[in-house]
Design a protein around this motif. Structure first.
Motif, PDB file in Angstrom:
ATOM      1  N   THR A 191     -43.526 -52.619  24.603  1.00  0.00           N
ATOM      2  CA  THR A 191     -43.557 -54.027  25.284  1.00  0.00           C
ATOM      3  C   THR A 191     -42.547 -55.151  24.763  1.00  0.00           C
ATOM      4  O   THR A 191     -41.737 -55.753  25.568  1.00  0.00           O
ATOM      5  CB  THR A 191     -44.836 -54.469  25.195  1.00  0.00           C
ATOM      6  OG1 THR A 191     -45.947 -53.723  25.651  1.00  0.00           O
ATOM      7  CG2 THR A 191     -45.018 -56.136  25.932  1.00  0.00           C
ATOM      8  N   TRP A 195     -39.286 -56.796  26.831  1.00  0.00           N
ATOM      9  CA  TRP A 195     -39.328 -58.482  26.757  1.00  0.00           C
ATOM     10  C   TRP A 195     -38.569 -59.177  26.047  1.00  0.00           C
ATOM     11  O   TRP A 195     -38.290 -60.165  25.883  1.00  0.00           O
ATOM     12  CB  TRP A 195     -40.794 -58.880  27.067  1.00  0.00           C
ATOM     13  CG  TRP A 195     -41.520 -58.200  27.989  1.00  0.00           C
ATOM     14  CD1 TRP A 195     -42.686 -57.488  27.976  1.00  0.00           C
ATOM     15  CD2 TRP A 195     -41.318 -58.554  29.420  1.00  0.00           C
ATOM     16  NE1 TRP A 195     -43.020 -56.922  29.180  1.00  0.00           N
ATOM     17  CE2 TRP A 195     -42.198 -57.568  29.987  1.00  0.00           C
ATOM     18  CE3 TRP A 195     -40.350 -59.102  30.236  1.00  0.00           C
ATOM     19  CZ2 TRP A 195     -42.107 -57.357  31.489  1.00  0.00           C
ATOM     20  CZ3 TRP A 195     -40.370 -59.078  31.442  1.00  0.00           C
ATOM     21  CH2 TRP A 195     -41.301 -58.112  32.221  1.00  0.00           C
ATOM     22  N   ILE A 202     -46.246 -63.426  24.708  1.00  0.00           N
ATOM     23  CA  ILE A 202     -46.281 -62.901  25.905  1.00  0.00           C
ATOM     24  C   ILE A 202     -47.703 -63.435  26.568  1.00  0.00           C
ATOM     25  O   ILE A 202     -48.720 -63.228  26.121  1.00  0.00           O
ATOM     26  CB  ILE A 202     -46.275 -61.466  26.207  1.00  0.00           C
ATOM     27  CG1 ILE A 202     -44.858 -61.123  25.629  1.00  0.00           C
ATOM     28  CG2 ILE A 202     -46.330 -61.039  27.706  1.00  0.00           C
ATOM     29  CD1 ILE A 202     -44.580 -59.620  25.723  1.00  0.00           C
ATOM     30  N   TRP A 206     -49.669 -61.449  32.203  1.00  0.00           N
ATOM     31  CA  TRP A 206     -48.798 -60.264  32.469  1.00  0.00           C
ATOM     32  C   TRP A 206     -49.778 -58.933  32.241  1.00  0.00           C
ATOM     33  O   TRP A 206     -49.812 -58.216  32.995  1.00  0.00           O
ATOM     34  CB  TRP A 206     -47.813 -60.178  31.500  1.00  0.00           C
ATOM     35  CG  TRP A 206     -46.872 -59.009  31.709  1.00  0.00           C
ATOM     36  CD1 TRP A 206     -46.092 -58.768  32.606  1.00  0.00           C
ATOM     37  CD2 TRP A 206     -46.823 -57.669  30.934  1.00  0.00           C
ATOM     38  NE1 TRP A 206     -45.466 -57.439  32.621  1.00  0.00           N
ATOM     39  CE2 TRP A 206     -45.913 -56.798  31.730  1.00  0.00           C
ATOM     40  CE3 TRP A 206     -47.603 -57.248  30.051  1.00  0.00           C
ATOM     41  CZ2 TRP A 206     -45.910 -55.436  31.157  1.00  0.00           C
ATOM     42  CZ3 TRP A 206     -47.339 -55.958  29.566  1.00  0.00           C
ATOM     43  CH2 TRP A 206     -46.457 -54.999  30.176  1.00  0.00           C
ATOM     44  N   TYR A 329     -35.221 -64.693  32.299  1.00  0.00           N
ATOM     45  CA  TYR A 329     -35.245 -63.408  32.838  1.00  0.00           C
ATOM     46  C   TYR A 329     -34.725 -62.463  31.532  1.00  0.00           C
ATOM     47  O   TYR A 329     -33.879 -63.043  31.035  1.00  0.00           O
ATOM     48  CB  TYR A 329     -34.424 -63.153  34.037  1.00  0.00           C
ATOM     49  CG  TYR A 329     -34.921 -63.948  35.440  1.00  0.00           C
ATOM     50  CD1 TYR A 329     -35.967 -63.235  36.167  1.00  0.00           C
ATOM     51  CD2 TYR A 329     -34.788 -65.320  35.491  1.00  0.00           C
ATOM     52  CE1 TYR A 329     -36.452 -63.728  37.190  1.00  0.00           C
ATOM     53  CE2 TYR A 329     -35.459 -65.918  36.585  1.00  0.00           C
ATOM     54  CZ  TYR A 329     -36.256 -65.436  37.563  1.00  0.00           C
ATOM     55  OH  TYR A 329     -36.777 -65.866  38.617  1.00  0.00           O
ATOM     56  N   ARG A 330     -35.294 -61.321  31.797  1.00  0.00           N
ATOM     57  CA  ARG A 330     -34.769 -60.110  30.840  1.00  0.00           C
ATOM     58  C   ARG A 330     -33.827 -59.285  31.654  1.00  0.00           C
ATOM     59  O   ARG A 330     -33.805 -58.756  32.715  1.00  0.00           O
ATOM     60  CB  ARG A 330     -35.817 -59.355  30.270  1.00  0.00           C
ATOM     61  CG  ARG A 330     -35.425 -58.390  29.364  1.00  0.00           C
ATOM     62  CD  ARG A 330     -35.304 -58.911  27.824  1.00  0.00           C
ATOM     63  NE  ARG A 330     -35.298 -57.904  26.866  1.00  0.00           N
ATOM     64  CZ  ARG A 330     -34.844 -57.954  25.820  1.00  0.00           C
ATOM     65  NH1 ARG A 330     -33.985 -58.945  25.543  1.00  0.00           N
ATOM     66  NH2 ARG A 330     -35.175 -57.092  24.826  1.00  0.00           N
ATOM     67  N   TYR A 434     -36.242 -58.680  35.150  1.00  0.00           N
ATOM     68  CA  TYR A 434     -37.578 -58.779  34.573  1.00  0.00           C
ATOM     69  C   TYR A 434     -37.810 -60.329  34.372  1.00  0.00           C
ATOM     70  O   TYR A 434     -37.380 -60.739  33.383  1.00  0.00           O
ATOM     71  CB  TYR A 434     -37.930 -58.185  33.641  1.00  0.00           C
ATOM     72  CG  TYR A 434     -37.584 -56.540  33.897  1.00  0.00           C
ATOM     73  CD1 TYR A 434     -38.172 -55.890  35.049  1.00  0.00           C
ATOM     74  CD2 TYR A 434     -36.917 -55.758  32.995  1.00  0.00           C
ATOM     75  CE1 TYR A 434     -38.097 -54.366  35.213  1.00  0.00           C
ATOM     76  CE2 TYR A 434     -36.621 -54.205  33.253  1.00  0.00           C
ATOM     77  CZ  TYR A 434     -37.296 -53.734  34.248  1.00  0.00           C
ATOM     78  OH  TYR A 434     -37.111 -52.716  34.383  1.00  0.00           O
ATOM     79  N   ILE A 436     -39.848 -63.040  32.622  1.00  0.00           N
ATOM     80  CA  ILE A 436     -40.407 -62.947  31.132  1.00  0.00           C
ATOM     81  C   ILE A 436     -41.715 -63.775  31.440  1.00  0.00           C
ATOM     82  O   ILE A 436     -41.665 -65.158  31.492  1.00  0.00           O
ATOM     83  CB  ILE A 436     -39.561 -63.425  30.054  1.00  0.00           C
ATOM     84  CG1 ILE A 436     -38.453 -62.567  30.075  1.00  0.00           C
ATOM     85  CG2 ILE A 436     -40.442 -63.570  28.839  1.00  0.00           C
ATOM     86  CD1 ILE A 436     -37.391 -63.138  28.679  1.00  0.00           C
ATOM     87  N   TYR A 469     -43.940 -60.247  37.820  1.00  0.00           N
ATOM     88  CA  TYR A 469     -43.349 -58.871  37.346  1.00  0.00           C
ATOM     89  C   TYR A 469     -44.325 -58.052  38.385  1.00  0.00           C
ATOM     90  O   TYR A 469     -45.309 -57.358  38.044  1.00  0.00           O
ATOM     91  CB  TYR A 469     -43.727 -58.507  36.071  1.00  0.00           C
ATOM     92  CG  TYR A 469     -43.244 -57.360  35.716  1.00  0.00           C
ATOM     93  CD1 TYR A 469     -41.659 -57.121  35.724  1.00  0.00           C
ATOM     94  CD2 TYR A 469     -43.889 -56.481  34.976  1.00  0.00           C
ATOM     95  CE1 TYR A 469     -41.213 -55.657  35.493  1.00  0.00           C
ATOM     96  CE2 TYR A 469     -43.408 -55.047  34.858  1.00  0.00           C
ATOM     97  CZ  TYR A 469     -42.174 -54.739  34.873  1.00  0.00           C
ATOM     98  OH  TYR A 469     -41.602 -53.511  34.520  1.00  0.00           O
TER      99      TYR A 469
END
Length: 516
Positions: A191, A195, A202, A206, A329-330, A434, A436, A469
């Motif tokens: 994880t 991320w 986080i 999620w 964002y990733r 992705y 976050i 997500y």
């Protein structure tokens, strides 16, 4: 070959087993052209944009889809190279939405195949079946660590019974359901690779969205149950898939959209959105540097919501821009390798790489999705995934250095057979792949949503557009509902990812034998 469709000149290019038109703005002179108007502009040709466009065109609405990439599908597109096909990372098709499933069946027909799933976790040199198989897990962990895991879980449950709490972070959510030992073994490292932040930062949202209903007790129960009895969405052991790659679905959808009167402009980046009493004006620029503008009554956007708010004029309030700046964002790098070998590199569809010593997050063997994705009995399309922020170690490397790292780490994992060779290699970079879901993200998102809700004729959809997500079927459903709203309905697109009706659970439909 060039043909004319309305105001556009069409270049027909070979994709997959058929052809898909690639539309470019027709210019009578070298100066940039302008599309005067359309009813609805769709930004992005990913799952949400294609689903929206298909819904609109099928209802007779005039729509124009703009996408910065050269082909539809977004993160779910497929790339053909050296005769093989590569998805941008592995994509599994599953849904509990009959409507989405009916679209897949209608568009793909016999090219929607059923695939048996094999996925494993690699942790400190050992492979664990995923979903959980008790004997396999016990063998991998060893008796002492297994007893430690069981004691850790029991201790956590006893503490929760005495002092109940609502988990505020991903770490707390998972630890409450699995205990700390299993959390650190099967959740933490992977994880944090994906991320780029600590699991304690986080949001628990999620976890509740992605692994809803899963805990140690249900995982063990599922592992001991008869096939087909599981109701936990993470434990699907079969899925459906387009024979020629995930992107093949969206290529066919674009063909349907164009046949129904819609239009598609690839290699086109949106640069601004202006609204007034008469509607919207969407400015764009193509990859040749030519700009244009189209007026419309409605805009459906799947571009990153943070970018969207910065492009709107008149300018949105500063608090909204500040909220957008607080969301991140990733980025995603997918190193694609065409491996020549007498035997398959590994039997899995994909492997989650939890080992903290390796920077790889996940690897996939596309030949195990569909035989049609490889060209030749000894050539295997393999993907190695890395995740990054701008300027970090992975981002700072060259493509050749990323390829070298991918091959090195595959060797470290022992997944490359003896005598292998790499016939081809290339890197696909995806920016803002992705969202976050960090703690506090929902407050910032609420500020943005409140602002956008006051702008008539503008809707967001899809993963990046909603900052959720979600999966392909969720994204497609958001596109369908956004399109229906544009035609006069009133759906809450934001509820798709959290409404139980749209959560994938149970097994995917059985369409036949694997690879049929």
């Amino acid at each position: 070959m060039l043909i004319r469709i309305g105001r556009f000149r069409v270049r027909v290019e070979s994709i997959g087993t058929g052809t898909v038109p690639s539309l470019f703005l027709y210019r009578a002179r070298k100066a940039c052209g302008v599309i005067e108007s359309t009813q609805i502009v769709v930004i992005g040709a990913g799952p949400a944009g294609c689903a929206a466009g298909r819904t609109l065109a099928g209802s007779g609405a005039q729509c124009l889809i703009l996408d910065k990439l050269g082909m539809p599908g977004g993160l779910s597109r497929s790339l053909r190279r050296s005769g093989a096909s590569f998805d941008v990372g592995p994509h599994r098709f599953y849904t509990q939405s009959e409507e989405v499933l009916s679209i897949w069946k209608s568009v793909l027909g016999k090219d929607l195949i059923s695939v048996e799933r094999l996925t494993r976790i690699l942790y400190r040199g050992k492979y664990f079946n995923y979903p959980l198989v008790p004997l396999n897990a016990l063998r991998g962990l060893g008796m002492i660590r297994s007893l430690h895991a069981a004691a850790s879980y029991a201790w956590r449950q006893a503490r929760l019974a005495l002092r109940p709490r609502v988990a505020g972070s991903f770490e707390e959510w998972v630890t409450d359901r699995f205990g700390r030992v299993l959390y650190e073994t099967f959740f933490k490292h992977y994880t944090e690779k994906v991320w780029g932040i600590d699991c304690s930062e986080i949001s628990a949202d999620w976890a509740s969205q992605r692994i809803k209903g899963l805990n140690l007790a249900s995982a063990v129960k599922n592992a001991l149950a008869s096939p087909g009895q599981s109701g936990i969405k993470t434990l699907v052991d079969r899925f459906v898939y387009p024979r020629y790659g995930s992107g093949y679905l969206y290529e066919l959808m674009i063909k349907e959209i164009i046949a129904a009167g819609g239009s598609f402009l690839p290699h086109t980046t949106v640069t601004g959105l202006h609204h007034d009493d008469s509607g919207w004006a969407v400015s764009y620029e193509d990859n040749e540097g030519c700009s244009g503008c189209v007026r419309c009554g409605t805009v459906l956007s799947s571009m990153p919501i943070t970018e969207l708010v910065s492009m709107i004029s008149p300018r949105v309030p500063q608090e909204v821009l500040n909220a957008a700046a607080a969301l991140r964002y990733r980025n995603h790098y997918c190193v694609n390798l065409l491996v020549k070998s007498k035997k398959t590199p590994f039997p899995d569809n994909w492997i989650y790489v939890h080992s903290p010593a390796l920077r790889t997050g996940r690897i996939a063997n596309f030949a195990n999705f569909s035989e049609a994705l490889r060209n030749g009995s000894d050539r295997f399309p393999v993907a190695v995934e890395f995740f990054s922020f701008p300027g970090d170690e992975i981002d700072a490397r060259t493509d050749q250095e990323r390829i070298d790292l991918a091959v090195h780490e595959l060797r470290e994992m022992g997944t490359l057979p003896r005598g292998f060779s790499i016939e081809d290699a290339f890197v696909v970079f995806s920016e803002s792949a992705y969202p976050i879901i960090a703690k506090g993200y929902d407050d910032h998102l609420s500020t943005i949503r409140a602002c956008l809700s006051r702008l008539a004729g503008l809707q967001t959809m899809g993963r990046a557009g909603l900052f959720q997500y979600n999966n392909q079927d969720h994204s497609m459903m958001t596109g369908i509902l956004a399109a229906r709203n544009a035609l006069g309905a009133q759906y809450d697109v934001w509820a798709v990812n959290i409404d139980a009706e749209y959560h994938e659970s149970g097994a995917a439909p059985d369409l036949g034998k694997p690879g049929d």
